[in-house]
Design an enzyme around this catalytic site. Structure first.
Site, PDB file in Angstrom:
ATOM      1  N   ASN A  73      -9.700   5.550   2.807  1.00 56.15           N
ATOM      2  CA  ASN A  73      -8.745   5.139   1.793  1.00 56.15           C
ATOM      3  C   ASN A  73      -8.255   6.310   0.950  1.00 56.15           C
ATOM      4  O   ASN A  73      -7.961   7.370   1.476  1.00 56.15           O
ATOM      5  CB  ASN A  73      -9.320   3.995   0.947  1.00 56.15           C
ATOM      6  CG  ASN A  73      -8.473   2.744   1.056  1.00 56.15           C
ATOM      7  OD1 ASN A  73      -7.255   2.804   0.913  1.00 56.15           O
ATOM      8  ND2 ASN A  73      -9.098   1.613   1.338  1.00 56.15           N
ATOM      9  N   ASP A 127     -10.089   1.804  -3.691  1.00 49.00           N
ATOM     10  CA  ASP A 127      -9.024   1.721  -2.684  1.00 49.00           C
ATOM     11  C   ASP A 127      -8.150   2.973  -2.811  1.00 49.00           C
ATOM     12  O   ASP A 127      -8.650   4.087  -2.763  1.00 49.00           O
ATOM     13  CB  ASP A 127      -8.246   0.419  -2.883  1.00 49.00           C
ATOM     14  CG  ASP A 127      -7.586  -0.081  -1.610  1.00 49.00           C
ATOM     15  OD1 ASP A 127      -6.949   0.728  -0.923  1.00 49.00           O
ATOM     16  OD2 ASP A 127      -7.690  -1.282  -1.310  1.00 49.00           O
ATOM     17  N   GLU A 177       0.826  -1.214   0.000  1.00 52.84           N
ATOM     18  CA  GLU A 177       0.000   0.000   0.000  1.00 52.84           C
ATOM     19  C   GLU A 177       0.855   1.256   0.000  1.00 52.84           C
ATOM     20  O   GLU A 177       2.076   1.207   0.070  1.00 52.84           O
ATOM     21  CB  GLU A 177      -0.902   0.016   1.243  1.00 52.84           C
ATOM     22  CG  GLU A 177      -2.356  -0.343   0.983  1.00 52.84           C
ATOM     23  CD  GLU A 177      -3.135   0.817   0.353  1.00 52.84           C
ATOM     24  OE1 GLU A 177      -2.522   1.834  -0.040  1.00 52.84           O
ATOM     25  OE2 GLU A 177      -4.367   0.690   0.231  1.00 52.84           O
ATOM     26  N   ARG A 184      -6.755   1.773  13.639  1.00 50.42           N
ATOM     27  CA  ARG A 184      -5.435   2.094  13.097  1.00 50.42           C
ATOM     28  C   ARG A 184      -5.598   3.099  11.970  1.00 50.42           C
ATOM     29  O   ARG A 184      -6.673   3.234  11.375  1.00 50.42           O
ATOM     30  CB  ARG A 184      -4.732   0.849  12.570  1.00 50.42           C
ATOM     31  CG  ARG A 184      -5.373   0.215  11.329  1.00 50.42           C
ATOM     32  CD  ARG A 184      -4.493  -0.888  10.770  1.00 50.42           C
ATOM     33  NE  ARG A 184      -5.074  -1.567   9.627  1.00 50.42           N
ATOM     34  CZ  ARG A 184      -4.987  -1.164   8.363  1.00 50.42           C
ATOM     35  NH1 ARG A 184      -4.342  -0.050   8.078  1.00 50.42           N
ATOM     36  NH2 ARG A 184      -5.522  -1.872   7.386  1.00 50.42           N
ATOM     37  N   ASN A 192      -5.002   4.120   8.198  1.00 49.87           N
ATOM     38  CA  ASN A 192      -4.896   3.351   6.963  1.00 49.87           C
ATOM     39  C   ASN A 192      -4.156   4.175   5.909  1.00 49.87           C
ATOM     40  O   ASN A 192      -2.950   4.362   6.009  1.00 49.87           O
ATOM     41  CB  ASN A 192      -6.282   2.923   6.482  1.00 49.87           C
ATOM     42  CG  ASN A 192      -6.234   1.850   5.421  1.00 49.87           C
ATOM     43  OD1 ASN A 192      -5.406   0.943   5.500  1.00 49.87           O
ATOM     44  ND2 ASN A 192      -7.091   1.921   4.431  1.00 49.87           N
TER      45      ASN A 192
END
Length: 329
Positions: A176, A233, A45, A128, A130
């Protein structure tokens, strides 16, 4: 740790253009290369092209790895940290800013020293950070999520250049991709689970966002509406203002008109289904780097295709991005 380069390529000719409400086929040659076959063991990512070093930064989220890939030498240098790492961006004063667990933190690449800068979602145990990115004024933004994907638990945060942390919005499930329009008036943000891309009015001077609206819902795009498509995403934008969105579980990147929300082009990534994020790179910022997921612990997201988890580079798209912004604090 250093990994060797593994490269494969595939060419695709047929893509689609949205024009006056109809999809039309036309021929345009683009090339998809597998530049690293197995760089990550969990979730690749957060790709960011570092102009200063001409290298690609990215992370392996659940393993806690920060990568620096050099396309000239083929080396992939890795630092492993003691918590999940959501994203990485360079810092103007040196070093990097990362999302470490719930914290924005600085990372000195040479000494591997980590210093926490600010903590998000105070009082939560199962959240958390991202995805994240810097805006045109050098603030760094990051979105949070619940580790078990509990709905509407995530928030959108901004770490200003003076170190002040503010919560800009909330009620997201999987925070995202982010992008800002070339005229610096609009911010775009993805929430994967509801399959939506949002647009906000953005004030570059204050860093404030307002007037959230849905630009795209994947359910309204036939090519992206299938139940197997998890949603938008990671994301980037080109110099013409078109969004390029990683389509998780769909094996493709979607080029979307940021004004109309219409699908302009679908870029297939061969032998990889779980596409996670994208960024422009290379000397001319006309190479699209694409990350993917290999597996995510304690979920059904495991390898489906032979190249899930690989790092890809797409060329010949006829588009380019602007240099990526870095943290100015």
């Amino acid at each position: 740790m250093t990994r060797d380069l593994r490269q494969r390529s595939s060419s695709r000719e047929v893509v689609v253009l949205y024009s006056k409400g109809l999809f039309q086929s036309f021929k345009m040659s683009y090339k998809v290369e597998t530049v690293l076959k197995e760089p990550v063991s969990t979730i690749g990512e957060g790709p960011h092209w570092d102009d200063a070093t001409q290298t690609l930064l990215f992370v392996d989220i659940m393993k806690g790895d920060v990568h620096r890939y050099d396309p000239v030498t083929g080396k992939d240098d890795v630092i492993t940290l003691d918590d999940v790492v959501g994203f990485v961006v360079p810092r103007s004063k040196g070093g990097l800013v990362i999302a470490l667990g719930l914290a924005f933190a600085s990372l000195d690449w040479e000494t591997k020293t980590v210093t926490k800068l600010a903590e998000t979602d105070p009082g939560t145990q199962n959240h958390r950070l991202n995805d994240g990115k810097c805006d045109p004024r050098g603030r760094v933004w990051g979105g949070t999520m619940d580790k078990e994907f509990a709905p509407r638990e995530g928030g959108l945060y901004c770490l200003d250049t003076d170190g002040t942390l503010s919560k800009q919005d909330e009620n997201f499930t999987i925070s995202n991709g982010m992008a800002w329009s070339p005229d610096n008036k609009t911010m775009y943000f993805n929430d994967t689970t509801p399959r939506e891309i949002y647009a906000y009015d953005y004030d570059i001077d204050t860093g404030k966002i307002s007037n959230r609206r849905v630009l795209v819902n994947y359910r309204d795009i036939p090519e992206l509406s299938g139940e197997e498509v998890f949603g938008p995403d990671g994301m980037t934008i080109d110099t013409e203002g078109n969004l390029w969105v990683a389509c998780f579980n769909a094996g493709c990147v979607a080029k979307i008109d940021s004004k109309t929300g219409k699908l302009l082009q679908k870029v297939d990534i061969p032998n990889a289904t779980r596409i996670t994020s994208v960024c422009w790179g290379g000397k001319n910022h006309d190479e699209l780097y694409v990350t993917s997921l290999k597996m995510q612990p304690n979920t059904s997201f495991t390898v489906r295709d032979t190249l899930d988890g690989a790092l890809f580079r797409v060329t010949g798209l006829g588009a380019r991005g602007a240099p990526a912004d870095i943290y100015q604090g």
